[in-house]
Motif scaffolding. Structure first.
Motif, mmCIF file in Angstrom:
data_model
loop_
_atom_site.group_PDB
_atom_site.id
_atom_site.type_symbol
_atom_site.label_atom_id
_atom_site.label_comp_id
_atom_site.label_asym_id
_atom_site.label_seq_id
_atom_site.Cartn_x
_atom_site.Cartn_y
_atom_site.Cartn_z
ATOM 1 N N GLN A 133 -5.460 6.745 -1.368
ATOM 2 C CA GLN A 133 -4.999 5.544 -0.677
ATOM 3 C C GLN A 133 -5.017 4.395 -1.672
ATOM 4 O OE1 GLN A 133 -3.918 5.063 2.604
ATOM 5 N NE2 GLN A 133 -3.398 3.015 1.865
ATOM 6 N N MET A 134 -3.871 3.778 -1.848
ATOM 7 C CA MET A 134 -3.730 2.710 -2.842
ATOM 8 C C MET A 134 -3.370 1.415 -2.125
ATOM 9 S SD MET A 134 -1.746 4.749 -5.892
ATOM 10 C CE MET A 134 -0.193 4.773 -5.007
ATOM 11 N N ASN A 135 -4.238 0.441 -2.197
ATOM 12 C CA ASN A 135 -4.016 -0.859 -1.568
ATOM 13 C C ASN A 135 -3.923 -1.951 -2.630
ATOM 14 O OD1 ASN A 135 -4.289 0.404 0.970
ATOM 15 N ND2 ASN A 135 -6.499 0.035 1.007
ATOM 16 N N SER A 163 -9.896 10.757 -1.116
ATOM 17 C CA SER A 163 -10.537 11.530 -0.051
ATOM 18 C C SER A 163 -9.929 12.920 -0.037
ATOM 19 C CB SER A 163 -10.360 10.849 1.313
ATOM 20 O OG SER A 163 -8.989 10.761 1.652
ATOM 21 N N ARG A 164 -10.575 13.822 0.663
ATOM 22 C CA ARG A 164 -10.036 15.173 0.735
ATOM 23 C C ARG A 164 -10.257 15.743 2.118
ATOM 24 N NH1 ARG A 164 -12.418 18.348 -3.952
ATOM 25 N NH2 ARG A 164 -11.253 20.054 -2.994
ATOM 26 N N SER A 213 0.827 -1.207 0.000
ATOM 27 C CA SER A 213 0.000 0.000 0.000
ATOM 28 C C SER A 213 0.857 1.251 0.000
ATOM 29 C CB SER A 213 -0.904 0.023 1.237
ATOM 30 O OG SER A 213 -1.784 -1.073 1.257
ATOM 31 N N LEU A 214 0.286 2.308 -0.544
ATOM 32 C CA LEU A 214 0.870 3.644 -0.483
ATOM 33 C C LEU A 214 -0.263 4.642 -0.360
ATOM 34 C CD1 LEU A 214 3.590 3.733 -3.312
ATOM 35 C CD2 LEU A 214 4.018 3.830 -0.850
ATOM 36 N N ARG A 215 0.032 5.779 0.246
ATOM 37 C CA ARG A 215 -0.927 6.876 0.257
ATOM 38 C C ARG A 215 -0.278 8.096 -0.383
ATOM 39 N NH1 ARG A 215 -4.012 10.213 5.082
ATOM 40 N NH2 ARG A 215 -1.931 11.110 5.355
ATOM 41 N N LEU A 216 -0.880 8.541 -1.450
ATOM 42 C CA LEU A 216 -0.417 9.746 -2.116
ATOM 43 C C LEU A 216 -1.158 10.962 -1.575
ATOM 44 C CD1 LEU A 216 -0.274 8.561 -5.838
ATOM 45 C CD2 LEU A 216 1.437 8.297 -4.032
ATOM 46 N N SER A 217 -0.449 12.075 -1.517
ATOM 47 C CA SER A 217 -1.045 13.339 -1.098
ATOM 48 C C SER A 217 -0.892 14.363 -2.210
ATOM 49 C CB SER A 217 -0.370 13.866 0.169
ATOM 50 O OG SER A 217 -0.534 12.976 1.245
ATOM 51 N N CYS A 218 -1.859 15.238 -2.295
ATOM 52 C CA CYS A 218 -1.840 16.347 -3.249
ATOM 53 C C CYS A 218 -2.133 17.608 -2.458
ATOM 54 C CB CYS A 218 -2.893 16.115 -4.322
ATOM 55 S SG CYS A 218 -3.158 17.503 -5.456
ATOM 56 N N LYS A 220 -10.879 0.247 -9.032
ATOM 57 C CA LYS A 220 -12.058 0.233 -8.168
ATOM 58 C C LYS A 220 -11.953 -0.908 -7.164
ATOM 59 C CE LYS A 220 -15.720 1.646 -10.104
ATOM 60 N NZ LYS A 220 -16.925 1.801 -10.967
ATOM 61 N N GLY A 221 -12.209 -0.584 -5.910
ATOM 62 C CA GLY A 221 -12.110 -1.575 -4.845
ATOM 63 C C GLY A 221 -10.731 -1.650 -4.218
ATOM 64 N N ARG A 222 -9.740 -1.037 -4.856
ATOM 65 C CA ARG A 222 -8.373 -1.043 -4.316
ATOM 66 C C ARG A 222 -7.913 0.355 -3.899
ATOM 67 N NH1 ARG A 222 -4.207 -2.312 -7.509
ATOM 68 N NH2 ARG A 222 -5.212 -1.627 -9.446
#
Length: 122
Positions: free
Chosen positions: A82-84, A71-72, A17-22, A65-67
């Protein structure tokens, strides 16, 4: 100066998993829809996910979709992806963009970040 800056990319193993931020600077994201896009080497830029200005509407490409979850947090002027269950085919440079409408079409967006590289490999 209006600016979007992506962060959170990196090297991850398949299934990870990784979480990207903008993050936005020079303007507030409150009134903008945000899209996440990606571009793999030799391929066209494709829409991954998008979220309306209020956060009440989201959309995802079928391939994620589903992975992935978008969100903001308007108080922090930041949008997340959020990437799983990441797969090697998710490897790409990921970009965020701001525009008036939440779509998966790159041409509908006015402001773009410079991207963050996500590599999924064992």
């Amino acid at each position: 100066q209006l600016q979007l800056v992506e962060s959170g990319g990196g090297l991850v193993q398949p299934g990870g998993s990784l979480r990207l931020s903008c993050a936005a600077s020079g303007f507030t994201l409150d009134y903008y829809a945000i899209g996440w896009f990606r571009q793999a080497p030799g391929k066209e830029r494709e829409g991954v996910s998008c979220i309306s200005s209020s956060g009440g509407s989201t959309n995802y490409a079928a391939s994620v979709k589903g992975r992935f979850t978008i969100s903001r947090d308007n108080a922090k002027n930041t949008v997340y992806l959020q990437m799983n269950s990441l797969k090697p085919e998710d490897t790409a440079v990921y970009y965020c963009a701001a525009g008036p409408w939440a779509t998966l079409t790159p041409g509908d967006y006015d402001y773009w970040g410079k991207g963050t590289l996500v590599t999924v490999s064992s």
